[in-house]
Design a protein around this motif. Structure first.
Motif, PDB file in Angstrom:
ATOM      1  N   UNK A  49       0.806  -1.221   0.000  1.00 55.85           N
ATOM      2  CA  UNK A  49       0.000   0.000   0.000  1.00 55.85           C
ATOM      3  C   UNK A  49       0.841   1.274   0.000  1.00 55.85           C
ATOM      4  N   UNK A  50       2.102   1.187  -0.419  1.00 55.89           N
ATOM      5  CA  UNK A  50       2.936   2.368  -0.533  1.00 55.89           C
ATOM      6  C   UNK A  50       3.326   2.544  -1.996  1.00 55.89           C
ATOM      7  N   UNK A  51       3.187   3.763  -2.526  1.00 52.19           N
ATOM      8  CA  UNK A  51       3.546   4.023  -3.914  1.00 52.19           C
ATOM      9  C   UNK A  51       5.060   4.002  -4.047  1.00 52.19           C
ATOM     10  N   UNK A  52       5.580   3.133  -4.946  1.00 45.09           N
ATOM     11  CA  UNK A  52       7.024   2.971  -5.065  1.00 45.09           C
ATOM     12  C   UNK A  52       7.652   4.072  -5.897  1.00 45.09           C
ATOM     13  N   UNK A  53       6.939   4.623  -6.896  1.00 46.40           N
ATOM     14  CA  UNK A  53       7.485   5.657  -7.773  1.00 46.40           C
ATOM     15  C   UNK A  53       6.418   6.714  -8.002  1.00 46.40           C
ATOM     16  N   UNK A  54       6.799   7.907  -8.483  1.00 51.42           N
ATOM     17  CA  UNK A  54       5.788   8.906  -8.818  1.00 51.42           C
ATOM     18  C   UNK A  54       4.775   8.329  -9.792  1.00 51.42           C
ATOM     19  N   UNK A  55       3.564   8.835  -9.740  1.00 56.71           N
ATOM     20  CA  UNK A  55       2.470   8.261 -10.523  1.00 56.71           C
ATOM     21  C   UNK A  55       2.765   8.202 -12.012  1.00 56.71           C
ATOM     22  N   UNK A  56       3.544   9.199 -12.510  1.00 55.41           N
ATOM     23  CA  UNK A  56       3.743   9.302 -13.956  1.00 55.41           C
ATOM     24  C   UNK A  56       4.829   8.370 -14.465  1.00 55.41           C
ATOM     25  N   UNK A  57       5.623   7.774 -13.558  1.00 55.82           N
ATOM     26  CA  UNK A  57       6.832   7.076 -13.979  1.00 55.82           C
ATOM     27  C   UNK A  57       6.506   5.848 -14.808  1.00 55.82           C
ATOM     28  N   UNK A  58       7.392   5.597 -15.783  1.00 57.09           N
ATOM     29  CA  UNK A  58       7.270   4.412 -16.615  1.00 57.09           C
ATOM     30  C   UNK A  58       8.380   3.458 -16.206  1.00 57.09           C
ATOM     31  N   UNK A  59       8.041   2.213 -15.903  1.00 55.80           N
ATOM     32  CA  UNK A  59       9.042   1.259 -15.452  1.00 55.80           C
ATOM     33  C   UNK A  59       9.874   0.713 -16.605  1.00 55.80           C
ATOM     34  N   UNK A  60       9.246   0.378 -17.709  1.00 59.22           N
ATOM     35  CA  UNK A  60       9.953  -0.306 -18.795  1.00 59.22           C
ATOM     36  C   UNK A  60      10.546   0.702 -19.775  1.00 59.22           C
ATOM     37  N   UNK A  61      11.689   0.346 -20.328  1.00 62.17           N
ATOM     38  CA  UNK A  61      12.323   1.188 -21.334  1.00 62.17           C
ATOM     39  C   UNK A  61      12.393   0.460 -22.668  1.00 62.17           C
ATOM     40  N   UNK A  63      10.088  -1.840 -25.771  1.00 65.52           N
ATOM     41  CA  UNK A  63       8.752  -1.970 -26.321  1.00 65.52           C
ATOM     42  C   UNK A  63       8.137  -0.632 -26.657  1.00 65.52           C
ATOM     43  N   UNK A  64       6.911  -0.635 -27.190  1.00 66.44           N
ATOM     44  CA  UNK A  64       6.244   0.619 -27.576  1.00 66.44           C
ATOM     45  C   UNK A  64       6.085   1.553 -26.384  1.00 66.44           C
ATOM     46  N   UNK A  65       6.292   2.830 -26.633  1.00 69.88           N
ATOM     47  CA  UNK A  65       6.184   3.812 -25.557  1.00 69.88           C
ATOM     48  C   UNK A  65       4.728   4.200 -25.352  1.00 69.88           C
ATOM     49  N   UNK A  66       4.296   4.150 -24.096  1.00 63.62           N
ATOM     50  CA  UNK A  66       2.943   4.557 -23.737  1.00 63.62           C
ATOM     51  C   UNK A  66       3.048   5.745 -22.779  1.00 63.62           C
ATOM     52  N   UNK A  67       2.712   6.945 -23.243  1.00 57.98           N
ATOM     53  CA  UNK A  67       2.863   8.122 -22.374  1.00 57.98           C
ATOM     54  C   UNK A  67       1.991   8.013 -21.141  1.00 57.98           C
ATOM     55  N   UNK A  68       2.585   8.425 -20.020  1.00 61.97           N
ATOM     56  CA  UNK A  68       1.867   8.350 -18.749  1.00 61.97           C
ATOM     57  C   UNK A  68       1.228   9.674 -18.369  1.00 61.97           C
ATOM     58  N   UNK A  69       1.453  10.711 -19.193  1.00 60.04           N
ATOM     59  CA  UNK A  69       0.819  11.993 -18.925  1.00 60.04           C
ATOM     60  C   UNK A  69       0.663  12.729 -20.250  1.00 60.04           C
TER      61      UNK A  69
END
Length: 650
Positions: A49-61, A63-69
């Motif tokens: 129940x703790x957020x590990x990274x800011x909400x917008x962060x993308x973990x994978x580098x 494959x196709x890029x999916x914008x988070x914002x």
């Protein structure tokens, strides 16, 4: 009050997790690891129940890029991915396909030697056998000029060394003479020697100067291009070889002047504003020639109104679009130091040009010549992205134009150093983007960002020495403090490598893209590789005025605190979430792509194709020579099954 069993269980898990972290920390400290090492390990351990990274962060580098914002850079990265995917999906994979695509696209047969070139390219693992559009664009207008006139010009332009032209002369599949030699022509010969066995007799006129040469008025160029279009045809039964024994090549057996020498019509324009000449090559309705078009109208075609980020890298360096607005902000445009142009269409080879020039581009000698100042060496780039500094670095000399005490502030490199200097920017607000209140992931312009502290923490920019001044450079003594040089091993410790023009193009660009850092590019110059590199997929484009530099840096590094973490009360501070993973993705993509399309082998392949196409342009029988087969003779070479032969041709 009693605590429910689920809450007790959750509390136990949280306490146990922190205990585990403490044990791991002590274990790593015992092993002698650094705080950064420990932090990187902690970041991989999820807590309930703790957020590990800011909400917008993308973990994978990958494959196709999916914008988070909805940040314009995030959206531009996604758009660039789609363009690159389309580019990848249309590559020819066989000689049949390559030949068929050539004829469909250019309305002509490929030149003699095309099969040998294809095999040469395949043996060197060419990535895209079709992408030689720059060559075809450069040579198109020369179809309107008689071959014997082109040969005469190429043979004799090097006759007067004051005009800054070198000559390379090929006879019987050997380079037999070099005229007005320089380090540039000597380097080019080492490249030509790799392929000279396949080439017809020719004279190559090469620009020895830093700056480009040919500016054909727009109306004349349109007439040339119409004539090229009208001459397209697919003749049956063409000859498969170049013509031999043609006249108007340089006479290598006699010292006598030829009876007739075509005049290239050079004129000196040192120190003049280049747009006075350049605008003649622009369309009448363009910003450069149409005074009714506003700066805002021009900017709308290549910049986003949010943050000013570049949306069209090609137009951002198009002098017909941006020239009027940057003519006083770029050294070459304001006070070029080696400008000897012509308005006549002449066949001169050059390392770079601006969009209005008609020079024939070839891969710059600095990319071919082994020079430790410009060559990438992986052993000097041993830090992974996570361990590099959140900083942008640049070092250079005060090149770019002829400088005086009155005009140095009009030079582009000087502007870059000043805009990233924390002292100069102490009371200078700039525009960046900030997250909109109550609208997570959406952004708006913030025009009161004071970048002094940010620049001090995240930039390392400065000159190493002065040059190109009249009468001398002492006027810089009270302006800039010189910084020590920073060889590539030092620069590669930073995440962001900014690259800007000097007198002409920058020879560092290939190394920057090959590195594990992220290249940021501002330029007005075009090079041979441009169609292969996708802005916002392989590098970050930057405006030549640098008014978007802080928008770019704050996007990747982050700035400010989110609303919920700020002190109570009103605030006018900007907030930009950190997009570090996006930066890593771009750096990785550029690096991997450079290994496929910017190799020394790719330079050989490009030069081979260029000189085959050039050899045909200067041939008296250019309409009757070429390769007229269907490509089927290389089916076995390409591994094409019999049942696939009909399909691959389509």
């Amino acid at each position: 009050m009693t605590v429910s069993k689920p809450r007790k269980r959750l509390l136990f898990v949280v306490i146990a997790s922190f205990a585990l972290l403490a044990i791991i920390a002590n274990f790593y400290i015992f092993l002698g690891l650094t705080r950064a090492d420990i932090t990187s390990q902690f970041s991989r351990i999820p807590l309930p129940r703790l957020s590990r990274k800011p909400w917008h962060s993308e973990d994978k580098v990958e494959g196709p890029y999916e914008p988070k914002d909805a940040h314009p850079i995030s959206l531009l990265m996604a758009e660039a991915d789609k363009k690159w995917a389309a580019y990848e999906n249309t590559r020819s994979t066989t000689f049949r396909q390559t030949v068929a695509k050539y004829r469909r696209k250019y309305g002509r047969h490929p030149p003699p030697g095309f099969k040998e070139w294809y095999q040469f390219a395949r043996k060197r693992n060419v990535h895209n056998i079709d992408d030689f559009e720059q060559i075809m664009d450069d040579l198109r207008p020369f179809w309107a000029i008689e071959p014997k006139v082109l040969r005469n010009l190429a043979a004799n332009m090097c006759g007067d060394d004051k005009n800054g032209v070198a000559g390379i002369h090929i006879r019987d599949h050997k380079v037999v003479k070099e005229s007005n030699k320089s380090w540039r022509s000597e380097t080019l010969i080492t490249l030509v020697n790799k392929i000279v066995q396949y080439l017809p007799d020719m004279d190559i006129a090469m620009n020895r100067l830093d700056q480009p040469r040919v500016v054909v008025p727009w109306e004349d160029m349109q007439a040339h291009l119409r004539m090229e279009q009208e001459t397209r045809q697919l003749r049956p039964n063409v000859w498969g070889n170049f013509t031999t024994g043609m006249d108007n090549l340089l006479n290598l057996t006699s010292e006598e002047e030829p009876a007739h020498q075509e005049d290239p019509e050079w004129f000196a324009a040192h120190g003049r504003q280049y747009m006075e000449t350049a605008k003649l090559a622009c369309p009448p309705q363009s910003h450069a020639r149409n005074s009714d078009m506003s700066k805002a109208d021009a900017e709308a075609s290549y910049k986003n109104r949010l943050g000013g980020v570049i949306t069209n890298f090609n137009l951002s360096s198009d002098l017909c679009t941006v020239g009027p607005d940057i003519q006083d902000q770029h050294g070459f445009l304001y006070s070029g130091s080696t400008v000897i142009p012509t308005k006549r269409l002449v066949p001169i080879f050059g390392e770079c040009k601006v969009n209005v020039n008609s020079d024939i581009l070839f891969p710059a000698n600095m990319y071919w010549k082994h020079d430790e100042r410009y060559d990438y060496d992986e052993k000097h780039d041993n830090l992974d992205w996570e361990h590099k500094s959140d900083s942008m670095i640049w070092r250079g000399v005060t090149s770019g134009g002829t400088q005086t005490t009155d005009n140095w502030q009009n030079m582009h490199r000087q502007r870059l150093v000043r805009i990233l200097n924390s002292t100069v920017m102490a009371n200078q607000p700039v525009r960046i983007l900030t997250e909109q209140p109550e609208k997570q992931g959406e952004y708006e312009n913030f025009r009161q960002f004071h970048p002094s502290e940010f620049a001090a923490n995240h930039t390392d920019v400065g000159f190493t020495e002065t040059m190109s001044c009249i009468p001398d450079c002492t006027f810089y003594d009270n302006v800039f403090s010189m910084k020590p040089t920073a060889p590539f091993p030092e620069q590669f410790k930073q995440k962001f490598l900014v690259d800007v023009d000097g007198h002409s193009f920058s020879g560092r660009w290939h190394a920057f893209i090959e590195s594990k850092s992220l290249g940021i590019k501002a330029t007005i110059f075009r090079e041979w590789h441009d169609s292969r590199l996708f802005a916002w997929r392989h590098f970050v484009p930057m405006d030549n005025r640098y008014d978007d530099v802080y928008t770019i840096l704050t996007y990747f590094v982050g700035v400010g605190a989110p609303p919920e973490q700020r002190a109570r009360g009103p605030t006018d501070d900007a907030y930009m979430p950190r997009h570090d993973t996006e930066g890593k993705r771009l750096a990785n993509q550029g690096r991997e792509w450079a290994k496929k399309v910017l190799r020394r082998e790719d330079i050989e392949i490009y030069m081979f194709r260029l000189l085959l196409e050039y050899g045909r342009i200067i041939d008296d029988n250019r309409d009757r020579i070429g390769y007229d087969g269907d490509g089927g003779e290389l089916d076995k070479y390409d591994g094409v099954a019999k049942t696939d032969k009909d399909q691959v041709a389509h």
